[in-house]
Design a protein around this motif. Sequence first.
Motif, PDB file in Angstrom:
ATOM      1  N   ASP A  44      45.412  40.026  60.811  1.00  0.00           N
ATOM      2  CA  ASP A  44      44.936  39.323  59.717  1.00  0.00           C
ATOM      3  C   ASP A  44      43.333  39.337  59.645  1.00  0.00           C
ATOM      4  OD1 ASP A  44      43.741  37.155  58.053  1.00  0.00           O
ATOM      5  OD2 ASP A  44      45.420  35.790  58.464  1.00  0.00           O
ATOM      6  N   THR A  45      42.883  39.717  58.468  1.00  0.00           N
ATOM      7  CA  THR A  45      41.299  40.180  58.307  1.00  0.00           C
ATOM      8  C   THR A  45      40.559  38.826  58.610  1.00  0.00           C
ATOM      9  OG1 THR A  45      41.727  39.601  56.095  1.00  0.00           O
ATOM     10  CG2 THR A  45      41.664  42.021  56.694  1.00  0.00           C
ATOM     11  N   GLU A  46      40.940  37.718  58.346  1.00  0.00           N
ATOM     12  CA  GLU A  46      40.414  36.392  58.730  1.00  0.00           C
ATOM     13  C   GLU A  46      40.034  36.364  60.268  1.00  0.00           C
ATOM     14  OE1 GLU A  46      40.032  31.687  57.618  1.00  0.00           O
ATOM     15  OE2 GLU A  46      41.778  33.048  56.628  1.00  0.00           O
ATOM     16  N   ARG A  47      41.283  36.696  60.961  1.00  0.00           N
ATOM     17  CA  ARG A  47      40.888  36.613  62.400  1.00  0.00           C
ATOM     18  C   ARG A  47      39.677  37.689  62.792  1.00  0.00           C
ATOM     19  NH1 ARG A  47      45.957  38.892  66.005  1.00  0.00           N
ATOM     20  NH2 ARG A  47      45.011  38.920  67.965  1.00  0.00           N
ATOM     21  N   LEU A  51      36.046  36.556  64.467  1.00  0.00           N
ATOM     22  CA  LEU A  51      35.664  36.943  65.884  1.00  0.00           C
ATOM     23  C   LEU A  51      34.328  37.464  65.671  1.00  0.00           C
ATOM     24  CD1 LEU A  51      36.744  37.249  68.773  1.00  0.00           C
ATOM     25  CD2 LEU A  51      37.590  39.596  67.969  1.00  0.00           C
ATOM     26  N   ARG A  52      33.989  38.044  64.434  1.00  0.00           N
ATOM     27  CA  ARG A  52      32.967  38.830  64.427  1.00  0.00           C
ATOM     28  C   ARG A  52      31.581  37.941  64.304  1.00  0.00           C
ATOM     29  NH1 ARG A  52      30.973  43.590  62.065  1.00  0.00           N
ATOM     30  NH2 ARG A  52      33.303  43.968  61.517  1.00  0.00           N
ATOM     31  N   THR A  53      31.987  36.758  63.591  1.00  0.00           N
ATOM     32  CA  THR A  53      31.128  35.676  63.499  1.00  0.00           C
ATOM     33  C   THR A  53      30.815  35.201  65.012  1.00  0.00           C
ATOM     34  OG1 THR A  53      31.614  35.265  61.246  1.00  0.00           O
ATOM     35  CG2 THR A  53      30.415  33.350  62.273  1.00  0.00           C
ATOM     36  N   GLN A  54      31.909  34.597  65.781  1.00  0.00           N
ATOM     37  CA  GLN A  54      31.963  34.266  67.061  1.00  0.00           C
ATOM     38  C   GLN A  54      31.123  35.070  67.933  1.00  0.00           C
ATOM     39  OE1 GLN A  54      35.522  33.560  69.002  1.00  0.00           O
ATOM     40  NE2 GLN A  54      34.685  33.763  70.920  1.00  0.00           N
ATOM     41  N   LEU A  55      31.144  36.246  67.993  1.00  0.00           N
ATOM     42  CA  LEU A  55      30.254  37.109  68.708  1.00  0.00           C
ATOM     43  C   LEU A  55      29.127  37.455  68.249  1.00  0.00           C
ATOM     44  CD1 LEU A  55      33.315  39.472  69.716  1.00  0.00           C
ATOM     45  CD2 LEU A  55      32.269  37.673  71.062  1.00  0.00           C
ATOM     46  N   ARG A  59      27.665  43.497  60.718  1.00  0.00           N
ATOM     47  CA  ARG A  59      28.277  44.727  59.909  1.00  0.00           C
ATOM     48  C   ARG A  59      27.417  45.955  59.871  1.00  0.00           C
ATOM     49  NH1 ARG A  59      32.869  43.010  57.487  1.00  0.00           N
ATOM     50  NH2 ARG A  59      33.122  40.742  57.343  1.00  0.00           N
ATOM     51  N   ASN A  60      26.257  45.849  60.169  1.00  0.00           N
ATOM     52  CA  ASN A  60      25.542  46.733  60.038  1.00  0.00           C
ATOM     53  C   ASN A  60      24.937  47.701  61.504  1.00  0.00           C
ATOM     54  OD1 ASN A  60      24.811  46.537  57.173  1.00  0.00           O
ATOM     55  ND2 ASN A  60      23.484  44.960  57.884  1.00  0.00           N
ATOM     56  N   ARG A 135      39.017  45.992  66.611  1.00  0.00           N
ATOM     57  CA  ARG A 135      38.557  46.200  65.131  1.00  0.00           C
ATOM     58  C   ARG A 135      37.116  45.996  64.819  1.00  0.00           C
ATOM     59  NH1 ARG A 135      43.227  47.812  61.976  1.00  0.00           N
ATOM     60  NH2 ARG A 135      45.009  47.788  63.371  1.00  0.00           N
ATOM     61  N   LEU A 136      36.508  45.640  65.849  1.00  0.00           N
ATOM     62  CA  LEU A 136      34.999  45.263  65.553  1.00  0.00           C
ATOM     63  C   LEU A 136      34.349  46.737  66.299  1.00  0.00           C
ATOM     64  CD1 LEU A 136      34.521  41.687  66.443  1.00  0.00           C
ATOM     65  CD2 LEU A 136      34.902  42.448  64.292  1.00  0.00           C
TER      66      LEU A 136
END
Length: 202
Positions: A44-47, A51-55, A59-60, A135-136
């Motif tokens: 899921d893209t939201e997942r 995770l991106r936000t949590q860590l 995005r750059n 995915r990150l």
Amino acid sequence: MLAHRIITLTPLSSDFLHKNYGVKPSNMQVIHHALKVSEYLDIDTERISNLRTQLGISRNGLVIGMIARMESWKGHETAIEAMEIVHRSFPEAKLLIFGSMGSATNEVVSMIRQKGLEEVIAFKGFLMDSIALYRLFDVHLHIPISQGVETFGLCIIEGMISGCAQVLTRSGISNFTAVHEQNALVVPYKSATKTAEAIIRL
């Protein structure tokens, strides 16, 4: 030896047990790790976004990920030296190290500080959701220091399934799966220069 049969993860593991402990090849059976591929593909893209936000991952910039317990043979020292080179060409590039603390934790953290790379390299510790983590990553780095130190290297297969560009040394399962310039860039052991060149190329 009390065991009648021994399960090993790779032929390399069998060879090691035979040469170093005298285990008969006829007493060993190779059974590789098994993974449910759909768990790595149907995410899921939201997942991923959560995770991106949590860590706190931007995005750059270029994100190089390393999932490896803090042990001396995992190649952290080479990775740090490589990032010192990469940073000159890509100041926005980050190396994020994930994994359990180990015998080399203090040494690795100290080396990052001594080189003044605290803004470039971050040790994030152990993370439960490693599947979404791939995915990150723009580049997945797995560079143990010799052929036989890695028993299997599950993250190598996980990175491949997840579609990560990979920079690898031949260790564990990558001895059998990694094909230079086809499914990975394979670099020499303990070579910060070649590792940096591979990251920059990707």
